[in-house]
Motif scaffolding. Structure first.
Motif, PDB file in Angstrom:
ATOM      1  N   LYS A 107       0.826  -1.217   0.000  1.00 40.82           N
ATOM      2  CA  LYS A 107       0.000   0.000   0.000  1.00 40.82           C
ATOM      3  C   LYS A 107       0.854   1.259   0.000  1.00 40.82           C
ATOM      4  N   ARG A 108       1.980   1.238   0.714  1.00 40.73           N
ATOM      5  CA  ARG A 108       2.856   2.403   0.751  1.00 40.73           C
ATOM      6  C   ARG A 108       3.530   2.646  -0.600  1.00 40.73           C
ATOM      7  N   LEU A 109       3.965   1.563  -1.267  1.00 41.16           N
ATOM      8  CA  LEU A 109       4.700   1.722  -2.529  1.00 41.16           C
ATOM      9  C   LEU A 109       3.803   1.766  -3.760  1.00 41.16           C
ATOM     10  N   VAL A 110       2.684   1.037  -3.731  1.00 44.82           N
ATOM     11  CA  VAL A 110       1.849   0.886  -4.923  1.00 44.82           C
ATOM     12  C   VAL A 110       0.487   1.549  -4.755  1.00 44.82           C
ATOM     13  N   GLY A 111      -0.096   1.437  -3.589  1.00 48.57           N
ATOM     14  CA  GLY A 111      -1.443   1.964  -3.371  1.00 48.57           C
ATOM     15  C   GLY A 111      -2.439   0.842  -3.231  1.00 48.57           C
ATOM     16  N   SER A 112      -3.675   1.115  -3.626  1.00 44.53           N
ATOM     17  CA  SER A 112      -4.731   0.117  -3.438  1.00 44.53           C
ATOM     18  C   SER A 112      -5.109  -0.616  -4.718  1.00 44.53           C
ATOM     19  N   ASP A 113      -4.373  -0.394  -5.805  1.00 43.10           N
ATOM     20  CA  ASP A 113      -4.608  -1.147  -7.040  1.00 43.10           C
ATOM     21  C   ASP A 113      -3.843  -2.463  -6.955  1.00 43.10           C
ATOM     22  N   PHE A 114      -4.566  -3.561  -7.196  1.00 41.85           N
ATOM     23  CA  PHE A 114      -3.925  -4.870  -7.155  1.00 41.85           C
ATOM     24  C   PHE A 114      -3.985  -5.513  -8.530  1.00 41.85           C
ATOM     25  N   PRO A 115      -2.832  -5.971  -9.038  1.00 42.78           N
ATOM     26  CA  PRO A 115      -2.839  -6.725 -10.296  1.00 42.78           C
ATOM     27  C   PRO A 115      -3.286  -8.165 -10.045  1.00 42.78           C
ATOM     28  N   ALA A 116      -3.457  -8.906 -11.107  1.00 39.53           N
ATOM     29  CA  ALA A 116      -3.616 -10.346 -10.967  1.00 39.53           C
ATOM     30  C   ALA A 116      -2.271 -10.853 -10.452  1.00 39.53           C
ATOM     31  N   MET A 117      -2.307 -11.703  -9.427  1.00 37.80           N
ATOM     32  CA  MET A 117      -1.058 -12.115  -8.789  1.00 37.80           C
ATOM     33  C   MET A 117      -1.079 -13.592  -8.437  1.00 37.80           C
ATOM     34  N   ALA A 118       0.123 -14.135  -8.308  1.00 34.19           N
ATOM     35  CA  ALA A 118       0.306 -15.490  -7.793  1.00 34.19           C
ATOM     36  C   ALA A 118       1.557 -15.488  -6.929  1.00 34.19           C
ATOM     37  N   VAL A 119       1.540 -16.313  -5.896  1.00 33.49           N
ATOM     38  CA  VAL A 119       2.727 -16.558  -5.080  1.00 33.49           C
ATOM     39  C   VAL A 119       3.085 -18.020  -5.288  1.00 33.49           C
ATOM     40  N   ILE A 120       4.317 -18.249  -5.668  1.00 31.04           N
ATOM     41  CA  ILE A 120       4.780 -19.600  -5.979  1.00 31.04           C
ATOM     42  C   ILE A 120       5.987 -19.919  -5.107  1.00 31.04           C
ATOM     43  N   GLY A 121       5.959 -21.087  -4.488  1.00 25.84           N
ATOM     44  CA  GLY A 121       7.096 -21.540  -3.688  1.00 25.84           C
ATOM     45  C   GLY A 121       8.219 -22.011  -4.591  1.00 25.84           C
ATOM     46  N   ALA A 122       9.430 -21.623  -4.225  1.00 23.84           N
ATOM     47  CA  ALA A 122      10.625 -22.013  -4.980  1.00 23.84           C
ATOM     48  C   ALA A 122      11.661 -22.545  -3.993  1.00 23.84           C
ATOM     49  N   SER A 123      12.356 -23.595  -4.364  1.00 24.53           N
ATOM     50  CA  SER A 123      13.347 -24.153  -3.449  1.00 24.53           C
ATOM     51  C   SER A 123      14.530 -23.209  -3.263  1.00 24.53           C
ATOM     52  N   ARG A 124      14.833 -22.449  -4.286  1.00 22.61           N
ATOM     53  CA  ARG A 124      15.853 -21.401  -4.187  1.00 22.61           C
ATOM     54  C   ARG A 124      15.734 -20.516  -5.405  1.00 22.61           C
ATOM     55  N   LEU A 125      16.319 -19.332  -5.313  1.00 22.81           N
ATOM     56  CA  LEU A 125      16.300 -18.377  -6.410  1.00 22.81           C
ATOM     57  C   LEU A 125      17.715 -18.239  -6.956  1.00 22.81           C
ATOM     58  N   TRP A 126      17.863 -17.503  -8.049  1.00 20.25           N
ATOM     59  CA  TRP A 126      19.169 -17.345  -8.683  1.00 20.25           C
ATOM     60  C   TRP A 126      20.211 -16.867  -7.677  1.00 20.25           C
ATOM     61  N   ASP A 127      19.872 -15.818  -6.941  1.00 22.81           N
ATOM     62  CA  ASP A 127      20.748 -15.342  -5.875  1.00 22.81           C
ATOM     63  C   ASP A 127      20.398 -16.137  -4.618  1.00 22.81           C
ATOM     64  N   GLU A 128      21.315 -16.951  -4.150  1.00 23.29           N
ATOM     65  CA  GLU A 128      21.012 -17.876  -3.055  1.00 23.29           C
ATOM     66  C   GLU A 128      20.518 -17.190  -1.792  1.00 23.29           C
ATOM     67  N   GLU A 129      20.917 -15.955  -1.547  1.00 30.05           N
ATOM     68  CA  GLU A 129      20.489 -15.234  -0.347  1.00 30.05           C
ATOM     69  C   GLU A 129      19.093 -14.640  -0.498  1.00 30.05           C
ATOM     70  N   ALA A 130      18.569 -14.622  -1.718  1.00 29.81           N
ATOM     71  CA  ALA A 130      17.259 -14.011  -1.971  1.00 29.81           C
ATOM     72  C   ALA A 130      16.150 -14.880  -1.388  1.00 29.81           C
ATOM     73  N   LEU A 131      15.219 -14.219  -0.703  1.00 28.67           N
ATOM     74  CA  LEU A 131      14.054 -14.897  -0.137  1.00 28.67           C
ATOM     75  C   LEU A 131      12.828 -14.738  -1.020  1.00 28.67           C
ATOM     76  N   VAL A 132      12.855 -13.740  -1.905  1.00 31.46           N
ATOM     77  CA  VAL A 132      11.700 -13.433  -2.733  1.00 31.46           C
ATOM     78  C   VAL A 132      12.168 -12.826  -4.054  1.00 31.46           C
ATOM     79  N   GLU A 133      11.420 -13.110  -5.113  1.00 29.89           N
ATOM     80  CA  GLU A 133      11.661 -12.517  -6.429  1.00 29.89           C
ATOM     81  C   GLU A 133      10.297 -12.179  -7.022  1.00 29.89           C
ATOM     82  N   ILE A 134      10.219 -11.035  -7.690  1.00 24.45           N
ATOM     83  CA  ILE A 134       8.947 -10.580  -8.256  1.00 24.45           C
ATOM     84  C   ILE A 134       9.143 -10.242  -9.726  1.00 24.45           C
ATOM     85  N   ASP A 135       8.310 -10.819 -10.600  1.00 27.66           N
ATOM     86  CA  ASP A 135       8.304 -10.408 -12.004  1.00 27.66           C
ATOM     87  C   ASP A 135       6.905  -9.975 -12.369  1.00 27.66           C
TER      88      ASP A 135
END
Length: 141
Positions: A107-135
């Protein structure tokens, strides 16, 4: 066309009443306005030196979302132009546990507009220290 919030942006957020009410996303986003599709590559909590920053999911989400918004802005897209996002999380339970905090960041960065979204579990990301990635995808009008 109104997006349901009184905005005439050519973007309509669709949430059928017979489905569970969406929280933090829209079931569908339709755009009828002429525009340009912008495909946004996955962003993590990388700083300008290429180092992952942020101790937890909330800090990393804020940085990753900020990076995505910066890329979108560079392509001429604002937060309300986001139509589809995918969040990849290495610990979906942790993501869910912090959902309210993540919502406040949204809400602070985007506001109240929500896109179509999905959250998908991943065993790891490209950067091993990353906990989350958004495209995502934006439509620039």
């Amino acid at each position: 066309m109104s997006d349901g919030n009184g905005n005439s942006s050519g973007v309509e957020r669709i949430n059928p009443p017979h489905l569970a009410p969406p929280t933090g996303f829209s079931h569908a986003v339709r755009t009828t306005a002429p525009g340009t599709l912008v495909f946004l590559a996955g962003q993590t909590a990388l700083d300008s030196t290429g180092r992952i920053v942020g101790d937890g999911i909330v800090e990393q989400f804020e940085r990753a979302l900020g990076n995505l918004l910066e890329v979108a802005a560079s392509a001429g897209a604002g937060p309300s132009d986001l139509t589809k996002l995918t969040v990849f999380a290495v610990d979906v339970a942790d993501y869910r546990h912090h959902a309210k905090e993540l919502g406040r960041v949204w809400k602070r960065l985007v506001g109240s507009d929500f896109p179509a979204m999905a959250v998908i579990g991943a065993s790891r990301l490209w950067d091993e220290e990353a906990l989350v990635e958004i495209d995502g995808i934006a439509v620039v009008r």
